[in-house]
Design a protein around this motif. Structure first.
Motif, PDB file in Angstrom:
ATOM      1  N   SER A 294      -0.930  10.831  -6.913  1.00 47.97           N
ATOM      2  CA  SER A 294      -1.490   9.601  -6.326  1.00 47.97           C
ATOM      3  C   SER A 294      -1.539   8.418  -7.279  1.00 47.97           C
ATOM      4  O   SER A 294      -1.843   7.307  -6.847  1.00 47.97           O
ATOM      5  CB  SER A 294      -2.883   9.816  -5.707  1.00 47.97           C
ATOM      6  N   ARG A 295      -1.258   8.627  -8.536  1.00 48.15           N
ATOM      7  CA  ARG A 295      -1.179   7.486  -9.458  1.00 48.15           C
ATOM      8  C   ARG A 295      -0.053   6.558  -8.979  1.00 48.15           C
ATOM      9  O   ARG A 295       0.942   7.000  -8.404  1.00 48.15           O
ATOM     10  CB  ARG A 295      -0.893   7.972 -10.867  1.00 48.15           C
ATOM     11  N   SER A 296      -0.266   5.267  -9.202  1.00 42.93           N
ATOM     12  CA  SER A 296       0.714   4.297  -8.712  1.00 42.93           C
ATOM     13  C   SER A 296       1.098   3.333  -9.820  1.00 42.93           C
ATOM     14  O   SER A 296       0.305   3.059 -10.737  1.00 42.93           O
ATOM     15  CB  SER A 296       0.131   3.522  -7.531  1.00 42.93           C
TER      16      SER A 296
ATOM     17  N   GLU B 150       0.851  -1.191   0.000  1.00 43.59           N
ATOM     18  CA  GLU B 150       0.000   0.000   0.000  1.00 43.59           C
ATOM     19  C   GLU B 150       0.887   1.241   0.000  1.00 43.59           C
ATOM     20  O   GLU B 150       1.903   1.290   0.702  1.00 43.59           O
ATOM     21  CB  GLU B 150      -0.900   0.047   1.237  1.00 43.59           C
ATOM     22  N   TYR B 151       0.483   2.208  -0.801  1.00 42.72           N
ATOM     23  CA  TYR B 151       1.171   3.493  -0.829  1.00 42.72           C
ATOM     24  C   TYR B 151       0.216   4.582  -0.383  1.00 42.72           C
ATOM     25  O   TYR B 151      -0.976   4.560  -0.702  1.00 42.72           O
ATOM     26  CB  TYR B 151       1.701   3.800  -2.236  1.00 42.72           C
ATOM     27  N   PHE B 152       0.760   5.515   0.359  1.00 44.44           N
ATOM     28  CA  PHE B 152      -0.009   6.662   0.835  1.00 44.44           C
ATOM     29  C   PHE B 152       0.888   7.884   0.748  1.00 44.44           C
ATOM     30  O   PHE B 152       1.982   7.889   1.324  1.00 44.44           O
ATOM     31  CB  PHE B 152      -0.475   6.439   2.274  1.00 44.44           C
ATOM     32  N   SER B 153       0.436   8.885   0.027  1.00 46.27           N
ATOM     33  CA  SER B 153       1.225  10.108  -0.153  1.00 46.27           C
ATOM     34  C   SER B 153       2.670   9.804  -0.530  1.00 46.27           C
ATOM     35  O   SER B 153       3.623  10.293   0.087  1.00 46.27           O
ATOM     36  CB  SER B 153       1.199  10.956   1.142  1.00 46.27           C
ATOM     37  N   GLU B 154       2.825   8.968  -1.543  1.00 43.69           N
ATOM     38  CA  GLU B 154       4.115   8.638  -2.164  1.00 43.69           C
ATOM     39  C   GLU B 154       5.022   7.765  -1.306  1.00 43.69           C
ATOM     40  O   GLU B 154       6.171   7.513  -1.678  1.00 43.69           O
ATOM     41  CB  GLU B 154       4.866   9.922  -2.562  1.00 43.69           C
TER      42      GLU B 154
END
Lengths: 113, 112
Positions: free
Chosen positions: B72-74, B48-52
């Motif tokens: 926010s693209r991942s 999981e990613y949150f704020s880079e």
């Protein structure tokens, strides 16, 4: 280790009847549990969330119960329709700080007209 | 609001190659999670990613990596592909409450 189990066999019911799906878990005390629906070739879609201090939650024809003593959640669809045919997944929160979920394998439901 | 989008939808690769998958979350959502789904294992959490920043990580080898951009693209990358990597890769975004996950349609990867 944490374990989450759903009915492995597909459930076939007649249109208009109530479908009941089961989610059992061991070795954890989740703060909440969620149910999702997944159609073939698509991502899961959120249906309902129930917290540990809630016994029952309803949304239209859907009802979820949560028994933290039995470590079990039941998911009911009343007045079932062929459009309810899908795979239903339960997901358990296992890390409150990180909001991490573990998922059951899902139960396939077929509602026959 | 537009939903979560993933590209490409289908991909065929051969063993040893690498692949990059992309996910655009719902506008305003800052959390993006990645999952691998196979018939036998179900949904397995990758990260999981949150704020880079990577906030959570599952139990996958280092061949699986990801990143998140300022919008926010991942992206998720898998290097040195193995046959067992064939799966549906799903990304999900979460909003402010951080409980409900909104999934994209997935990328179906086949490794030959």
């Amino acid at each position: 280790s944490q374990k989450i189990e759903q009915n492995s066999e597909a459930l076939n019911i007649q249109e208009g009847k109530t479908a009941t799906l089961t989610c059992n878990y061991t070795n954890y005390s989740p703060a909440y549990l969620q149910w999702y629906r997944q159609d073939p070739g698509r991502g899961p879609v959120f249906l309902l969330l129930i917290r540990e201090n809630e016994k029952e939650k309803r949304k239209e024809r859907l009802k979820v119960t949560f028994d933290t003593t039995l470590k079990q959640s039941l998911f009911h669809i009343t007045a079932s329709q062929p459009a309810d045919s899908a795979t239903y997944l339960c997901a358990l929160e296992v890390d409150g700080n990180n909001r991490k979920l573990i998922w059951g394998l899902g139960t396939s439901l077929a509602v026959n007209p | 609001k537009a939903g979560v989008t993933q590209t490409p939808r289908y991909l065929i690769k051969t063993r040893g190659q690498q692949v990059t998958l992309s996910c655009s979350p719902i506008s305003g959502h800052r959390s993006v999670s990645w999952y691998q789904q196979t018939p036998g294992q179900g949904l397995q959490f990758l990260f999981e990613y949150f704020s880079e920043t990577q906030r959570n990580k599952g139990n996958f080898p280092g061949r699986f990596s990801g990143r998140q951009f300022s919008n926010s693209r991942s992206e998720m990358n898998v290097s040195t592909l193995e046959l067992g990597d064939s799966a549906l890769y799903l990304c999900a975004s979460m909003g402010g409450t951080g409980e409900t996950q909104y999934f994209g349609p997935g990328t179906r990867l086949l490794v030959l």
